[in-house]
Design a protein around this motif. Structure first.
Motif, PDB file in Angstrom:
ATOM      1  N   ALA A 163       2.075  -9.415  44.310  1.00 29.05           N
ATOM      2  CA  ALA A 163       1.473  -8.130  44.682  1.00 29.05           C
ATOM      3  C   ALA A 163       1.024  -8.160  46.145  1.00 29.05           C
ATOM      4  O   ALA A 163       1.171  -7.166  46.872  1.00 29.05           O
ATOM      5  CB  ALA A 163       0.306  -7.807  43.758  1.00 29.05           C
ATOM      6  N   ALA A 167       4.094  -7.730  48.207  1.00 27.67           N
ATOM      7  CA  ALA A 167       4.508  -6.324  48.207  1.00 27.67           C
ATOM      8  C   ALA A 167       3.674  -5.508  49.194  1.00 27.67           C
ATOM      9  O   ALA A 167       4.204  -4.673  49.929  1.00 27.67           O
ATOM     10  CB  ALA A 167       4.392  -5.737  46.798  1.00 27.67           C
ATOM     11  N   LEU A 203       6.852  -5.311  43.596  1.00 25.87           N
ATOM     12  CA  LEU A 203       5.931  -4.650  42.666  1.00 25.87           C
ATOM     13  C   LEU A 203       6.462  -4.725  41.241  1.00 25.87           C
ATOM     14  O   LEU A 203       5.701  -4.980  40.299  1.00 25.87           O
ATOM     15  CB  LEU A 203       5.709  -3.188  43.079  1.00 25.87           C
ATOM     16  CG  LEU A 203       4.846  -2.970  44.312  1.00 25.87           C
ATOM     17  CD1 LEU A 203       4.937  -1.518  44.773  1.00 25.87           C
ATOM     18  CD2 LEU A 203       3.406  -3.368  44.040  1.00 25.87           C
ATOM     19  N   ALA A 206      -1.426  -1.572  42.855  1.00 27.58           N
ATOM     20  CA  ALA A 206       0.034  -1.678  42.742  1.00 27.58           C
ATOM     21  C   ALA A 206       0.633  -0.386  42.183  1.00 27.58           C
ATOM     22  O   ALA A 206       1.686   0.075  42.654  1.00 27.58           O
ATOM     23  CB  ALA A 206       0.412  -2.870  41.874  1.00 27.58           C
ATOM     24  N   GLN A 231       3.267   1.941  44.095  1.00 29.83           N
ATOM     25  CA  GLN A 231       4.540   2.279  43.474  1.00 29.83           C
ATOM     26  C   GLN A 231       4.734   3.799  43.439  1.00 29.83           C
ATOM     27  O   GLN A 231       5.821   4.293  43.751  1.00 29.83           O
ATOM     28  CB  GLN A 231       4.638   1.689  42.072  1.00 29.83           C
ATOM     29  CG  GLN A 231       6.003   1.913  41.442  1.00 29.83           C
ATOM     30  CD  GLN A 231       6.071   1.363  40.034  1.00 29.83           C
ATOM     31  OE1 GLN A 231       5.191   1.641  39.232  1.00 29.83           O
ATOM     32  NE2 GLN A 231       7.107   0.596  39.764  1.00 29.83           N
TER      33      GLN A 231
END
Length: 129
Positions: A73, A76, A92, A120, A124
């Motif tokens: 994470a 990401a 993710l 997250a 997304q």
């Protein structure tokens, strides 16, 4: 920063590797926050690789799984900051899948749901369509 690649020698070595990775990720996140993505991303990628190896060595250790999920994470987040959107979306997805395995094992933590997973999901929704 040098990250361990051989974590199979003993549990003491494994604990040392985990500590080294925590420090490396903190360093990489600081670099990313400063916009130094070319330095941060390789460090995060190596850290995630080390965390994955540690989990592979102890597949029933959900704390190792959590370390990996949080690390990916963080990767990401840095990938998003570096505008590497497809890579970030893939990271993710790996983080979500790992957190799902942790949840399926009955080892989820509310902190992860309230913080890491919330962020997250927001990332997304904003970037991964």
């Amino acid at each position: 920063m040098v990250l361990p690649t051989d974590t199979t020698r003993c549990s003491g070595r494994m604990a040392s590797a985990r500590t080294t990775v925590v420090i490396a990720i903190a360093h990489a996140r600081a670099l990313a926050a400063l916009g130094r993505h070319r330095e941060a991303l390789p460090l995060l990628e190596r850290s995630v690789g080390t965390r994955k190896r540690l989990w592979d060595e102890a597949p029933n250790d959900m704390s190792a799984a959590r370390d990996y999920a949080i690390g990916i994470a963080s990767l990401a987040e840095a990938q998003l900051a570096a505008r590497q959107i497809p890579a970030a979306c893939a990271s993710l997805g790996k983080s979500f899948a790992t957190f799902e395995r942790i949840r399926a094992a009955g080892k989820e933590a509310q902190l992860d749901e309230d913080h890491t997973m919330r962020i997250a999901r927001e990332q997304q929704a904003q970037y991964c369509r």
